[in-house]
Write a protein that holds these residues in place. Structure first.
Motif, PDB file in Angstrom:
ATOM      1  N   CYS A  82       0.831  -1.206   0.000  1.00 19.11           N
ATOM      2  CA  CYS A  82       0.000   0.000   0.000  1.00 19.11           C
ATOM      3  C   CYS A  82       0.867   1.259   0.000  1.00 19.11           C
ATOM      4  O   CYS A  82       0.384   2.340  -0.292  1.00 19.11           O
ATOM      5  CB  CYS A  82      -0.909   0.016   1.227  1.00 19.11           C
ATOM      6  SG  CYS A  82      -2.097  -1.334   1.241  1.00 19.11           S
ATOM      7  N   PRO A 107      -1.559  -0.850  -4.898  1.00 19.76           N
ATOM      8  CA  PRO A 107      -1.881  -0.487  -3.518  1.00 19.76           C
ATOM      9  C   PRO A 107      -3.326  -0.918  -3.272  1.00 19.76           C
ATOM     10  O   PRO A 107      -4.188  -0.647  -4.107  1.00 19.76           O
ATOM     11  CB  PRO A 107      -1.734   1.036  -3.512  1.00 19.76           C
ATOM     12  CG  PRO A 107      -1.850   1.454  -4.942  1.00 19.76           C
ATOM     13  CD  PRO A 107      -1.332   0.322  -5.751  1.00 19.76           C
ATOM     14  N   PHE A 108      -3.562  -1.614  -2.154  1.00 23.14           N
ATOM     15  CA  PHE A 108      -4.843  -2.319  -2.032  1.00 23.14           C
ATOM     16  C   PHE A 108      -5.702  -1.858  -0.871  1.00 23.14           C
ATOM     17  O   PHE A 108      -6.699  -2.493  -0.545  1.00 23.14           O
ATOM     18  CB  PHE A 108      -4.602  -3.829  -1.958  1.00 23.14           C
ATOM     19  CG  PHE A 108      -3.608  -4.232  -0.899  1.00 23.14           C
ATOM     20  CD1 PHE A 108      -4.007  -4.407   0.415  1.00 23.14           C
ATOM     21  CD2 PHE A 108      -2.263  -4.430  -1.211  1.00 23.14           C
ATOM     22  CE1 PHE A 108      -3.102  -4.777   1.400  1.00 23.14           C
ATOM     23  CE2 PHE A 108      -1.341  -4.793  -0.226  1.00 23.14           C
ATOM     24  CZ  PHE A 108      -1.766  -4.966   1.075  1.00 23.14           C
ATOM     25  N   TYR A 109      -5.326  -0.748  -0.220  1.00 23.82           N
ATOM     26  CA  TYR A 109      -6.195  -0.311   0.887  1.00 23.82           C
ATOM     27  C   TYR A 109      -7.426   0.419   0.358  1.00 23.82           C
ATOM     28  O   TYR A 109      -8.558   0.010   0.608  1.00 23.82           O
ATOM     29  CB  TYR A 109      -5.437   0.563   1.888  1.00 23.82           C
ATOM     30  CG  TYR A 109      -6.323   0.938   3.069  1.00 23.82           C
ATOM     31  CD1 TYR A 109      -6.753  -0.043   3.955  1.00 23.82           C
ATOM     32  CD2 TYR A 109      -6.772   2.242   3.264  1.00 23.82           C
ATOM     33  CE1 TYR A 109      -7.601   0.267   5.019  1.00 23.82           C
ATOM     34  CE2 TYR A 109      -7.612   2.557   4.321  1.00 23.82           C
ATOM     35  CZ  TYR A 109      -8.022   1.571   5.193  1.00 23.82           C
ATOM     36  OH  TYR A 109      -8.866   1.874   6.231  1.00 23.82           O
ATOM     37  N   TYR A 110      -7.221   1.469  -0.404  1.00 23.26           N
ATOM     38  CA  TYR A 110      -8.353   2.240  -0.920  1.00 23.26           C
ATOM     39  C   TYR A 110      -9.045   1.483  -2.039  1.00 23.26           C
ATOM     40  O   TYR A 110      -8.391   0.822  -2.842  1.00 23.26           O
ATOM     41  CB  TYR A 110      -7.893   3.616  -1.410  1.00 23.26           C
ATOM     42  CG  TYR A 110      -7.381   4.463  -0.275  1.00 23.26           C
ATOM     43  CD1 TYR A 110      -8.256   4.960   0.681  1.00 23.26           C
ATOM     44  CD2 TYR A 110      -6.031   4.705  -0.123  1.00 23.26           C
ATOM     45  CE1 TYR A 110      -7.789   5.700   1.756  1.00 23.26           C
ATOM     46  CE2 TYR A 110      -5.557   5.453   0.951  1.00 23.26           C
ATOM     47  CZ  TYR A 110      -6.435   5.940   1.883  1.00 23.26           C
ATOM     48  OH  TYR A 110      -5.975   6.660   2.954  1.00 23.26           O
ATOM     49  N   LYS A 111     -10.368   1.586  -2.073  1.00 18.56           N
ATOM     50  CA  LYS A 111     -11.145   0.940  -3.120  1.00 18.56           C
ATOM     51  C   LYS A 111     -11.713   2.002  -4.060  1.00 18.56           C
ATOM     52  O   LYS A 111     -11.841   3.171  -3.671  1.00 18.56           O
ATOM     53  CB  LYS A 111     -12.284   0.113  -2.507  1.00 18.56           C
ATOM     54  CG  LYS A 111     -11.825  -0.919  -1.481  1.00 18.56           C
ATOM     55  CD  LYS A 111     -10.774  -1.883  -2.035  1.00 18.56           C
ATOM     56  CE  LYS A 111     -10.384  -2.990  -1.064  1.00 18.56           C
ATOM     57  NZ  LYS A 111      -9.530  -2.545   0.046  1.00 18.56           N
ATOM     58  N   VAL A 113     -10.343   3.281  -6.620  1.00 19.52           N
ATOM     59  CA  VAL A 113      -9.366   4.265  -7.078  1.00 19.52           C
ATOM     60  C   VAL A 113      -9.345   4.294  -8.608  1.00 19.52           C
ATOM     61  O   VAL A 113      -9.717   3.336  -9.270  1.00 19.52           O
ATOM     62  CB  VAL A 113      -7.942   3.972  -6.533  1.00 19.52           C
ATOM     63  CG1 VAL A 113      -7.926   4.143  -5.029  1.00 19.52           C
ATOM     64  CG2 VAL A 113      -7.481   2.574  -6.920  1.00 19.52           C
ATOM     65  N   THR A 145      -7.703  -8.122  -3.588  1.00 23.88           N
ATOM     66  CA  THR A 145      -7.426  -6.683  -3.473  1.00 23.88           C
ATOM     67  C   THR A 145      -8.672  -5.824  -3.652  1.00 23.88           C
ATOM     68  O   THR A 145      -8.743  -4.714  -3.141  1.00 23.88           O
ATOM     69  CB  THR A 145      -6.426  -6.229  -4.559  1.00 23.88           C
ATOM     70  OG1 THR A 145      -6.989  -6.564  -5.846  1.00 23.88           O
ATOM     71  CG2 THR A 145      -5.084  -6.894  -4.391  1.00 23.88           C
ATOM     72  N   HIS A 146      -9.638  -6.319  -4.418  1.00 20.72           N
ATOM     73  CA  HIS A 146     -10.780  -5.486  -4.846  1.00 20.72           C
ATOM     74  C   HIS A 146     -10.292  -4.254  -5.616  1.00 20.72           C
ATOM     75  O   HIS A 146     -11.004  -3.253  -5.688  1.00 20.72           O
ATOM     76  CB  HIS A 146     -11.667  -5.088  -3.663  1.00 20.72           C
ATOM     77  CG  HIS A 146     -12.409  -6.248  -3.066  1.00 20.72           C
ATOM     78  ND1 HIS A 146     -13.739  -6.483  -3.269  1.00 20.72           N
ATOM     79  CD2 HIS A 146     -11.972  -7.278  -2.298  1.00 20.72           C
ATOM     80  CE1 HIS A 146     -14.109  -7.590  -2.629  1.00 20.72           C
ATOM     81  NE2 HIS A 146     -13.044  -8.089  -2.034  1.00 20.72           N
TER      82      HIS A 146
END
Lengths: 309, 309
Positions: A82, A107-111, A113, A145-146
């Motif tokens: 991330c 980076p996989f925290y925010y969806k 994006v 990750t979405h």
């Protein structure tokens, strides 16, 4: 016909000690066993519990591999994070060690994006690493990750960084998507890897490079055998046999199941250990899994022995 | 009636320099502005781009805050991580600094993990930190993590670690869920915070503690005013006014929009900067946002001034 052999990589499972620290010795031995079976080392992947490890732990394990005499051109560490700085730190180490490339999660925290944001992320990493020997294999794994990687993003990255954006691993589990990737991108300068050996034959027939698959940790020889002889008459039968084994593992959470099988066939019970939030396979399921594997003739010949160097 | 005042915290937005490094001075000044408006500092939250920062960067910023004279009992850092060791490192630092508590995400890489796995994760962190002064506020934000925290898990954690599991922030965006949390858990020893000031009045009426809300970065005084006077006759009107402002920000990606407003009202354009994969708000949207805010009488009085200490 001089078609080359398919390429098989394994997101190497990571052995942990009683204190949950990585066990370097068992790690290097397992990697040597995999390479002796023809499997490349996609260490620090999803199945390696890589995101449950610190950057420093991964740096230590990578160094142990290289110091242990493993050919770096058969190592493709996962370095996505991330955090740009963490990704850059590990990617630099991989390039300096002469690794074949790196497998890079978005980076996989925010969806939700944007492609613009993901483009900037990858660009920033590439510009900071600033090394023409860098080879990035993008890692598309939306079930985890979405954060999917669109065809438009891939194209834009290839155009901006020719030679550096070298391929993709598709772990979406959807053959139509992998097929689409091969049709649009596969070729000399872009390797499309299926995320499961279930699609190995289809991927190779479509012009893809091979697979980077969890179960190559436990069934390496048979998967490599198909990748080498995918144009032989018995290829479909081989694929079917691979699927049978894959099905047995997929009855359970995959990482604990692979670790349980490795523990059983190596005689090293510590292999069962996982880091939270994962939970090791319970005894009853271990017995079921091992019994069902044995009925297929499955084995992990030589696993857990002192040296495969 | 001696009902206490509601409690308002802000997941503090993080200022970055041209090289994307955190700007310590602007960070401390913004935190001082927030506390001078009665808002607590939930630094390193989702809206802080905390998962886009390294552990070392967060440690440096926390130290800057404490060294800058900010009361640690008004600081509640986000310390959750996919990695136990990283979570423990930052949590220890927070406890040692005398922080009010920590806001703790579950590990968010793997999806579909079990309550048992999450219980083991939190237990391992608590056992390693090994400090009776630790206060954990659980962070439920399934739209981002896709890892919800079930009522059963919360109960099990409270039973196992009484006093240490001190509350929860519910950023699910579903009032029925927040209400359910207050009914089952809210009380002297467990603080339920809404994840948006949209639910501030409802949460306080239901016995919750207040809110930890993104837009408390930009609209702190008005939100605190409602929290203090939530039993006054004009409380519903005040809530309505808060919602109008929130609506305006929510027309855009929230983090870039809050940073754009902060840049405009502080006169410090550098505030607009975000780390990839986020993208700053484009000029036209900044103008639209600022115009629409001004029609409501919105202001950020004193923001960006040298000292609020």
């Amino acid at each position: 016909m001089s078609q080359t052999s398919g390429d098989v990589w394994s997101p190497v499972i990571t052995p942990f000690g009683a204190d949950l620290a990585p066990d370097r010795q068992r790690f290097v031995a397992h990697c040597q066993w995999l390479t002796s079976n023809g499997v490349g080392l996609a260490v620090f992947g999803t199945n390696s519990e890589a995101n449950s490890m610190t950057v420093a732990e991964k740096q230590t394990l990578l160094k142990a591999l290289v110091d242990g005499g493993v050919d770096p051109t058969r190592i493709m560490p996962g370095t996505g994070s991330c955090t740009i700085d963490d990704c850059v730190a590990l990617t630099r180490e991989a390039v300096d060690a002469g690794c074949a490339g790196v497998l890079m999660l978005p980076p996989f925290y925010y969806k939700g994006v944007s492609d613009e944001g993901l483009f900037r992320y990858y660009s920033e990493v590439i510009n900071r690493v600033a090394n023409s020997r860098l080879r990035i294999y993008l890692y598309h794994i939306p079930p985890v990750t979405h954060v999917p990687l669109s065809f438009e993003l891939i194209e834009r990255l290839r155009d901006a960084f020719p030679g550096i954006i070298a391929g993709i691993k598709d772990s979406g589990g959807d053959w139509a998507h992998t097929k689409g990737l091969t049709e649009r991108f596969a070729g000399q300068d872009f390797a499309v890897y299926a995320g499961s050996e279930r699609f190995l034959l289809d991927t190779l027939r479509a012009g893809g490079a091979g697979c980077i698959s969890a179960t190559a940790n436990v069934n390496p020889a048979a998967i490599v055998e198909l990748a080498r002889h995918w144009q032989a008459n018995d290829a479909d039968d081989r694929q079917q046999n691979l699927n049978v084994v894959r099905d047995l593992f997929e009855k359970y959470p995959l990482i604990p199941a692979m670790k349980a099988a490795t523990a059983y066939f190596s005689g090293k019970d510590a292999w069962r250990r996982v880091r939270p939030p994962l939970v090791e396979l319970e005894e009853q399921h271990v017995s079921e899994l091992v019994s069902s594997l044995k009925t297929t003739g499955f084995q992990m010949e030589g696993v857990g022995e002192a040296s495969h160097g």
